[in-house]
Write an enzyme that holds these catalytic residues in place. Structure first.
Site, PDB file in Angstrom:
ATOM      1  N   CYS A  51      13.690  24.166   4.546  1.00  0.00           N
ATOM      2  CA  CYS A  51      12.909  25.123   3.691  1.00  0.00           C
ATOM      3  C   CYS A  51      12.155  24.226   2.494  1.00  0.00           C
ATOM      4  O   CYS A  51      12.249  23.004   2.652  1.00  0.00           O
ATOM      5  CB  CYS A  51      13.671  25.960   2.900  1.00  0.00           C
ATOM      6  SG  CYS A  51      14.835  26.964   3.869  1.00  0.00           S
TER       7      CYS A  51
ATOM      8  N   TYR B 187      15.734  30.327   7.662  1.00  0.00           N
ATOM      9  CA  TYR B 187      14.859  31.279   8.335  1.00  0.00           C
ATOM     10  C   TYR B 187      14.916  31.106   9.785  1.00  0.00           C
ATOM     11  O   TYR B 187      14.949  30.150  10.198  1.00  0.00           O
ATOM     12  CB  TYR B 187      13.255  30.613   7.925  1.00  0.00           C
ATOM     13  CG  TYR B 187      13.065  30.843   6.427  1.00  0.00           C
ATOM     14  CD1 TYR B 187      13.141  32.078   5.516  1.00  0.00           C
ATOM     15  CD2 TYR B 187      12.825  29.607   5.552  1.00  0.00           C
ATOM     16  CE1 TYR B 187      12.758  32.161   4.497  1.00  0.00           C
ATOM     17  CE2 TYR B 187      12.456  29.912   4.440  1.00  0.00           C
ATOM     18  CZ  TYR B 187      12.424  31.155   3.586  1.00  0.00           C
ATOM     19  OH  TYR B 187      12.156  31.379   2.138  1.00  0.00           O
TER      20      TYR B 187
ATOM     21  N   HIS C 247      -5.731  -6.834  13.745  1.00  0.00           N
ATOM     22  CA  HIS C 247      -4.476  -6.074  13.700  1.00  0.00           C
ATOM     23  C   HIS C 247      -4.096  -5.795  14.960  1.00  0.00           C
ATOM     24  O   HIS C 247      -4.889  -5.294  15.834  1.00  0.00           O
ATOM     25  CB  HIS C 247      -4.621  -4.938  12.870  1.00  0.00           C
ATOM     26  CG  HIS C 247      -3.242  -4.182  12.496  1.00  0.00           C
ATOM     27  ND1 HIS C 247      -2.270  -4.839  11.794  1.00  0.00           N
ATOM     28  CD2 HIS C 247      -2.946  -3.114  12.620  1.00  0.00           C
ATOM     29  CE1 HIS C 247      -1.543  -4.050  11.556  1.00  0.00           C
ATOM     30  NE2 HIS C 247      -1.562  -2.756  12.215  1.00  0.00           N
TER      31      HIS C 247
ATOM     32  N   LYS D 249       0.934  -1.299   0.153  1.00  0.00           N
ATOM     33  CA  LYS D 249      -0.118   0.171  -0.212  1.00  0.00           C
ATOM     34  C   LYS D 249       0.860   1.192   0.076  1.00  0.00           C
ATOM     35  O   LYS D 249       1.991   1.168   0.214  1.00  0.00           O
ATOM     36  CB  LYS D 249      -0.985   0.190   1.336  1.00  0.00           C
ATOM     37  CG  LYS D 249       0.077   0.017   2.346  1.00  0.00           C
ATOM     38  CD  LYS D 249      -1.049   0.052   3.857  1.00  0.00           C
ATOM     39  CE  LYS D 249      -0.341   0.141   5.009  1.00  0.00           C
ATOM     40  NZ  LYS D 249      -0.949   0.097   6.219  1.00  0.00           N
TER      41      LYS D 249
ATOM     42  N   ARG E 240       1.196 -10.844   7.564  1.00  0.00           N
ATOM     43  CA  ARG E 240       1.444  -9.534   6.770  1.00  0.00           C
ATOM     44  C   ARG E 240       2.548  -8.713   7.099  1.00  0.00           C
ATOM     45  O   ARG E 240       2.722  -8.098   8.207  1.00  0.00           O
ATOM     46  CB  ARG E 240       0.043  -8.583   6.836  1.00  0.00           C
ATOM     47  CG  ARG E 240      -1.152  -9.453   6.875  1.00  0.00           C
ATOM     48  CD  ARG E 240      -2.280  -8.493   6.940  1.00  0.00           C
ATOM     49  NE  ARG E 240      -2.179  -7.876   8.068  1.00  0.00           N
ATOM     50  CZ  ARG E 240      -2.783  -8.229   9.408  1.00  0.00           C
ATOM     51  NH1 ARG E 240      -3.590  -9.357   9.468  1.00  0.00           N
ATOM     52  NH2 ARG E 240      -2.703  -7.443  10.501  1.00  0.00           N
TER      53      ARG E 240
ATOM     54  N   ARG F  14      -9.787   0.438  15.909  1.00  0.00           N
ATOM     55  CA  ARG F  14      -9.784   1.270  14.598  1.00  0.00           C
ATOM     56  C   ARG F  14     -10.893   0.594  13.466  1.00  0.00           C
ATOM     57  O   ARG F  14     -11.927   0.489  13.947  1.00  0.00           O
ATOM     58  CB  ARG F  14      -8.094   1.295  13.903  1.00  0.00           C
ATOM     59  CG  ARG F  14      -7.884   2.392  13.005  1.00  0.00           C
ATOM     60  CD  ARG F  14      -6.590   2.170  12.647  1.00  0.00           C
ATOM     61  NE  ARG F  14      -6.107   0.913  11.929  1.00  0.00           N
ATOM     62  CZ  ARG F  14      -4.688   0.823  11.600  1.00  0.00           C
ATOM     63  NH1 ARG F  14      -3.935   1.948  11.636  1.00  0.00           N
ATOM     64  NH2 ARG F  14      -4.395  -0.382  11.011  1.00  0.00           N
TER      65      ARG F  14
END
Length: 381
Positions: free
Chosen positions: A315, A268, A168, A42, A224, A136
């Site tokens: 930056c 910066y 999972h 993925k 997995r 989840r």
């Protein structure tokens, strides 16, 4: 580093390293039982290139590929992959028909998703994800019995075939975490309830990379592996030495170098000021290309066989590095991170420098980097 210098900045992916890692993981999980291996590709192969990584993983013996979205799955099919392939993340309104027609195994978290998949027709291959504690995706425990019953009814009617049940881990990278035992026990409960409902899936799976390596009891029928297939440690400080090899090198060319004096500020906000006379170099990549802004004053790069710290803020398009008094010519190679063979920083080094995980380092790098594939086994430059 012996490769020719990139034009500006590039990500070099060694496909031989992918195959090497997959073989190690395949052999590891098949020591005692014939456990199948899924390589997760993925998020564009964790930033390494989904199609190319998938091909390398299949070559090395991966039984399955795993992706998050239907679009990713269909892209693999369009590229020619025909092996077992699972996707697991859908959103309301997603069309399952293309995936079902392409022989992609899809995942149901809820009764509503299961009904949508069953309505496609053609005896869709579906896997059911149960939530064993991650809170989840996946069906909560209170819905397991009803979801399994509905799945069995759809299967009996020929609308779906339930090919897998999975979950999972919360903390498999922490072997002593109590949730590992709790989740494994809960998963076994789910499998027992599924069997009572009459389901007999082809594969059951719980283990991710860390659990595949550290928790053999959680292997079930399939593991997995994501990050480990790319050669990165899924559990830093816990994982035994397996010989995994990082597959990604991120590098650029130095644009310019120049001297600065003690007291000069850099980039910066002047968050770094030179304590003594030194030299700095400009590297043409920044947070617009996925270089973490937090790398300013924390991470280092590799220039001319030495670590060179990033000075000042990162930056959008460039970073400044301390060259410690040297003035390398424009075009000199700069390695942001790589395998670490020559002393260059690794993705794990960068992760520790900016307070994240190696997954984020390799998946976010990109932008205007050009990706190039090599194959060290075959001697491709």
């Amino acid at each position: 580093m012996t490769d020719p210098a990139p034009s500006r900045a590039e990500i070099v992916v060694d496909l031989a390293a992918i195959r090497h890692n997959v073989r190690i993981l395949r052999d590891l999980v098949q020591v005692d039982d014939p456990v199948q291996l899924m390589v997760v590709v993925k998020a564009d192969g964790y930033g390494h290139g989904m199609v190319e990584v998938a091909d390398a993983a299949r070559d090395a013996g991966a039984d399955w590929l795993g992706v998050a979205t239907i679009d990713e799955a269909l892209a693999l099919r369009a590229a020619g992959d025909r092996g077992p392939l699972l996707c697991w993340l859908s959103a309301p309104g997603d069309d399952f028909s293309g995936a079902v027609a392409a022989g992609v195994e899809v995942t149901a978290y809820t009764l509503e998703e299961l009904d949508e998949i069953a309505a496609v027709g053609g005896s869709a291959h579906v896997q059911i994800k149960v939530d064993t504690g991650l809170s989840r995706g996946g069906a909560p425990r209170a819905e397991w019995v009803s979801l399994f019953a509905a799945a069995a009814a759809h299967e009996a009617a020929g609308r779906v075939r339930v090919t897998g049940i999975w979950s999972h881990f919360v903390a498999s990278d922490e072997p002593s975490h109590p949730m590992n035992h709790t989740q494994e026990a809960a998963f076994r409960d789910a499998l027992a309830l599924a069997a009572e409902a009459g389901l007999d899936p082809d594969v059951t799976h719980l283990a991710n990379s860390a659990a595949a390596i550290l928790r053999p009891s959680s292997h079930f029928d399939l593991v997995r592996c994501g990050i480990a297939a790319y050669g990165l440690d899924p559990a830093p400080g816990e994982t035994p030495r397996l010989g995994l090899r990082p597959a990604m090198t991120a590098r650029a060319r130095l644009v310019t170098s120049k001297p600065i004096e003690a007291g000069d500020g850099v980039s910066y906000g002047h968050t770094w000021t030179a304590h003594e006379d030194t030299t700095v170099g400009l590297v043409p990549t920044g947070y617009g290309d996925g270089v973490p802004r937090a790398a300013g004053n924390t991470a280092s790069v590799w220039v001319e066989d030495s670590l060179r710290p990033i000075r000042g803020r990162v930056c959008m398009d460039q970073v400044v590095v301390d060259l410690h008094g040297e003035l390398p010519p424009p075009g000199t190679e700069v390695v942001l991170f790589g395998p670490g063979d020559l002393g260059e920083p690794t993705a794990q080094d960068w992760a520790e420098a900016v307070g994240t995980i190696s997954y984020e380092i390799v998946t976010r790098i990109g932008g205007r980097f050009v990706r190039r594939f090599v194959d060290r086994e075959e001697g491709t430059p």
